[in-house]
Design an enzyme around this catalytic site. Structure first.
Site, PDB file in Angstrom:
ATOM      1  N   THR A  42       5.111   2.810   3.882  1.00  0.00           N
ATOM      2  CA  THR A  42       6.538   3.102   4.124  1.00  0.00           C
ATOM      3  C   THR A  42       7.411   2.665   2.955  1.00  0.00           C
ATOM      4  O   THR A  42       8.592   3.015   2.905  1.00  0.00           O
ATOM      5  CB  THR A  42       7.037   2.418   5.416  1.00  0.00           C
ATOM      6  OG1 THR A  42       6.673   1.037   5.355  1.00  0.00           O
ATOM      7  CG2 THR A  42       6.427   3.050   6.641  1.00  0.00           C
ATOM      8  N   ASN A  52       0.831  -1.213   0.000  1.00  0.00           N
ATOM      9  CA  ASN A  52       0.000   0.000   0.000  1.00  0.00           C
ATOM     10  C   ASN A  52       0.868   1.267   0.000  1.00  0.00           C
ATOM     11  O   ASN A  52       0.362   2.372   0.107  1.00  0.00           O
ATOM     12  CB  ASN A  52      -0.967   0.018   1.199  1.00  0.00           C
ATOM     13  CG  ASN A  52      -0.255   0.227   2.525  1.00  0.00           C
ATOM     14  OD1 ASN A  52       0.967   0.165   2.597  1.00  0.00           O
ATOM     15  ND2 ASN A  52      -1.008   0.457   3.581  1.00  0.00           N
ATOM     16  N   TYR A 107       3.220  -2.798  17.831  1.00  0.00           N
ATOM     17  CA  TYR A 107       4.050  -3.615  16.936  1.00  0.00           C
ATOM     18  C   TYR A 107       4.320  -4.979  17.567  1.00  0.00           C
ATOM     19  O   TYR A 107       4.054  -6.023  16.960  1.00  0.00           O
ATOM     20  CB  TYR A 107       5.356  -2.871  16.677  1.00  0.00           C
ATOM     21  CG  TYR A 107       6.316  -3.532  15.708  1.00  0.00           C
ATOM     22  CD1 TYR A 107       6.043  -3.583  14.342  1.00  0.00           C
ATOM     23  CD2 TYR A 107       7.512  -4.082  16.158  1.00  0.00           C
ATOM     24  CE1 TYR A 107       6.945  -4.159  13.451  1.00  0.00           C
ATOM     25  CE2 TYR A 107       8.418  -4.659  15.270  1.00  0.00           C
ATOM     26  CZ  TYR A 107       8.132  -4.697  13.927  1.00  0.00           C
ATOM     27  OH  TYR A 107       9.028  -5.271  13.049  1.00  0.00           O
TER      28      TYR A 107
HETATM   29  P1  NAD Z   1       9.474  -1.344   5.476  1.00  0.00           P
HETATM   30  O1  NAD Z   1       8.661  -0.360   6.231  1.00  0.00           O
HETATM   31  O2  NAD Z   1      10.523  -0.837   4.562  1.00  0.00           O
HETATM   32  O3  NAD Z   1       8.549  -2.328   4.632  1.00  0.00           O
HETATM   33  C1  NAD Z   1       7.233  -2.652   4.987  1.00  0.00           C
HETATM   34  C2  NAD Z   1       6.390  -2.619   3.722  1.00  0.00           C
HETATM   35  O4  NAD Z   1       5.040  -2.972   4.059  1.00  0.00           O
HETATM   36  C3  NAD Z   1       6.342  -1.222   3.101  1.00  0.00           C
HETATM   37  O5  NAD Z   1       6.557  -1.318   1.708  1.00  0.00           O
HETATM   38  C4  NAD Z   1       4.940  -0.749   3.405  1.00  0.00           C
HETATM   39  O6  NAD Z   1       4.451   0.188   2.466  1.00  0.00           O
HETATM   40  C5  NAD Z   1       4.168  -2.041   3.415  1.00  0.00           C
HETATM   41  N1  NAD Z   1       2.934  -1.980   4.208  1.00  0.00           N
HETATM   42  C6  NAD Z   1       2.765  -1.463   5.449  1.00  0.00           C
HETATM   43  N2  NAD Z   1       1.491  -1.595   5.830  1.00  0.00           N
HETATM   44  C7  NAD Z   1       0.848  -2.222   4.812  1.00  0.00           C
HETATM   45  C8  NAD Z   1      -0.494  -2.619   4.606  1.00  0.00           C
HETATM   46  N3  NAD Z   1      -1.448  -2.409   5.537  1.00  0.00           N
HETATM   47  N4  NAD Z   1      -0.819  -3.234   3.434  1.00  0.00           N
HETATM   48  C9  NAD Z   1       0.120  -3.431   2.483  1.00  0.00           C
HETATM   49  N5  NAD Z   1       1.398  -3.062   2.615  1.00  0.00           N
HETATM   50  C10 NAD Z   1       1.754  -2.464   3.778  1.00  0.00           C
HETATM   51  O7  NAD Z   1      10.101  -2.322   6.569  1.00  0.00           O
HETATM   52  P2  NAD Z   1      11.116  -3.540   6.400  1.00  0.00           P
HETATM   53  O8  NAD Z   1      12.282  -3.241   7.247  1.00  0.00           O
HETATM   54  O9  NAD Z   1      11.306  -3.868   4.977  1.00  0.00           O
HETATM   55  O10 NAD Z   1      10.297  -4.703   7.126  1.00  0.00           O
HETATM   56  C11 NAD Z   1       9.626  -5.716   6.398  1.00  0.00           C
HETATM   57  C12 NAD Z   1       9.055  -6.735   7.378  1.00  0.00           C
HETATM   58  O11 NAD Z   1      10.117  -7.319   8.143  1.00  0.00           O
HETATM   59  C13 NAD Z   1       8.066  -6.153   8.370  1.00  0.00           C
HETATM   60  O12 NAD Z   1       7.016  -7.063   8.568  1.00  0.00           O
HETATM   61  C14 NAD Z   1       8.872  -6.025   9.641  1.00  0.00           C
HETATM   62  O13 NAD Z   1       8.075  -6.113  10.790  1.00  0.00           O
HETATM   63  C15 NAD Z   1       9.822  -7.203   9.518  1.00  0.00           C
HETATM   64  N6  NAD Z   1      11.042  -6.977  10.310  1.00  0.00           N
HETATM   65  C16 NAD Z   1      11.989  -6.079   9.876  1.00  0.00           C
HETATM   66  C17 NAD Z   1      13.112  -5.857  10.651  1.00  0.00           C
HETATM   67  C18 NAD Z   1      14.196  -4.907  10.223  1.00  0.00           C
HETATM   68  O14 NAD Z   1      15.174  -4.729  10.954  1.00  0.00           O
HETATM   69  N7  NAD Z   1      14.134  -4.285   9.066  1.00  0.00           N
HETATM   70  C19 NAD Z   1      13.280  -6.540  11.867  1.00  0.00           C
HETATM   71  C20 NAD Z   1      12.293  -7.415  12.269  1.00  0.00           C
HETATM   72  C21 NAD Z   1      11.186  -7.642  11.476  1.00  0.00           C
END
Ligand code: NAD
Ligand code: UDP
Length: 315
Positions: free
Chosen positions: A36, A33, A144
């Site tokens: 972020t 969506n 979260y």
């Molecule tokens: P990010 O914010 O870059 O990516 C998240 C993506 O999800 C974004 O593209 C955002 O637009 C999309 N999104 C958010 N809400 C949405 C919704 N309701 N419907 C559709 N799309 C939606 O973050 P990231 O670092 O790439 O994280 C990706 C996943 O990995 C997440 O689930 C996060 O919880 C998990 N995670 C990441 C880390 C880290 O260090 N980066 C650590 C633990 C877990």
């Protein structure tokens, strides 16, 4: 050819995962969506006829025929997930229900991107998967943490009740190119501040620790987990066990960039975990000896190059 759905495909991690899966010859659909994430993260993949892009919010049901689903949709930085905490909970919980419902209906295998945050401010160190965690259920991080914990519960219960083929990984702090420059996470903050010659913002005394994993190591672990033996569902920690204080991280960023930025100490946010380090023995055992290959200095150099380029372009 396997067809794979990646929710959150335009985000930092999702874009690297889509790229890797396409390179391996799969058909990939990114669903996002753009809360972020951004199309800029995946624009270089759009010429590929095996890549499709869908604008959709996972809090609403979605139907598609795929073989595998990687469920990543959820803001990951504290600044972003605390911006609209109710939406964060909906994304984790309703997103999991919708994607698990889809997986059940089409008999797809589904992997959940869970997090080290399920351990909260951990009292066991390093963190093993059998540790139940120390989460404040009403604190500012709970939208979260508890959302992700509920998603894990949904995953295991869809497996128990409906036989859905599930995989759960608990991701520890991951960094690399395509992190959002303003997303507030420590690695991107310190790099952007150093490159701009601004003060480096240290929260608290900077003695709190994190263990930083380069994104390519994570993507390798995710794919190995998806392809692991059928009766291994996790949860499994995927992270780099080398632990650093935020002061050590700041010093590394200053050394590599050659920046003259000064340290600025700011109050510690509420419920900020004091220490975090994954025990990765389960991943090593179950995922064909998987372990991180890229150490912090090398990963930081690649990430600094990315942000340097971004700043030169004025983004
Ligand atoms: P990010 O914010 O870059 O990516 C998240 C993506 O999800 C974004 O593209 C955002 O637009 C999309 N999104 C958010 N809400 C949405 C919704 N309701 N419907 C559709 N799309 C939606 O973050 P990231 O670092 O790439 O994280 C990706 C996943 O990995 C997440 O689930 C996060 O919880 C998990 N995670 C990441 C880390 C880290 O260090 N980066 C650590 C633990 C877990
Ligand atoms: N942090 C910091 N300065 C910043 C951003 C974060 O000192 O500009 C600290 C933060 O308080 C935390 C650690 O760095 O202790 C990691 O923060 P991040 O938001 O990257 O991830 P998380 O807390 O979710 O692990």
């Amino acid at each position: 050819m396997k067809r794979i759905l990646v929710t959150g495909g335009a985000g930092f991690i999702g874009s690297h995962l889509c790229e890797r899966l396409l390179n391996e010859g799969y058909e990939v659909i990114s669903l996002d969506n753009y809360f972020t994430g951004t199309k800029k993260n995946i624009v270089h993949l759009m010429d590929n006829p095996y890549f499709e892009v869908v604008r959709h919010d996972v809090t609403h049901p979605y139907f598609i025929e795929v073989d595998e689903i990687y469920n990543l949709a959820c803001p990951a930085s504290p600044v972003h997930y605390q911006y609209n905490p109710i939406k964060t909970i909906k994304t984790s919980v309703m997103g999991a229900i919708n994607m698990l419902g889809l997986a059940k209906r089409i008999e797809a295998k589904i992997l959940q991107a869970s997090t080290s945050e399920v351990y909260g401010d951990p009292l066991i160190h390093p963190q093993v998967e059998s540790y139940w965690g120390n989460v404040n259920p009403i604190g500012i991080r709970s939208c979260y943490d508890e959302g992700k914990r509920c998603a894990e519960s949904l995953f295991v219960n869809y497996e128990r009740q409906n036989g859905v083929r599930i995989k759960i990984i608990r991701i520890f702090n991951t960094y690399g190119p395509r992190m959002h420059p303003q997303d507030g996470r420590v690695v991107s903050n310190f790099i952007v501040q150093a490159l701009k010659g601004e003060d480096i913002t240290i929260f608290g005394d900077g003695e709190q620790t994190r263990s930083f994993q380069y994104v390519d190591d994570l993507v390798e672990g995710m794919i190995r987990m998806m392809n692991s033996r059928d009766d291994f569902e996790g949860p499994v920690n995927i992270g780099n066990p080398h632990e650093f204080t935020m002061l050590e991280l700041a010093q590394k960023v200053l050394d590599i960039t050659g920046s003259k930025s000064k340290l600025k100490f700011l109050p510690m946010p509420a419920d900020d975990p004091i220490q975090r380090q994954p025990d990765i023995s389960l991943a090593q055992k179950e995922l064909d000896g998987w372990e991180p290959k890229i150490q912090l200095d090398d990963g930081l150099k690649k990430t600094i190059d990315y942000f340097d380029d971004l700043l030169l372009k004025g983004i």
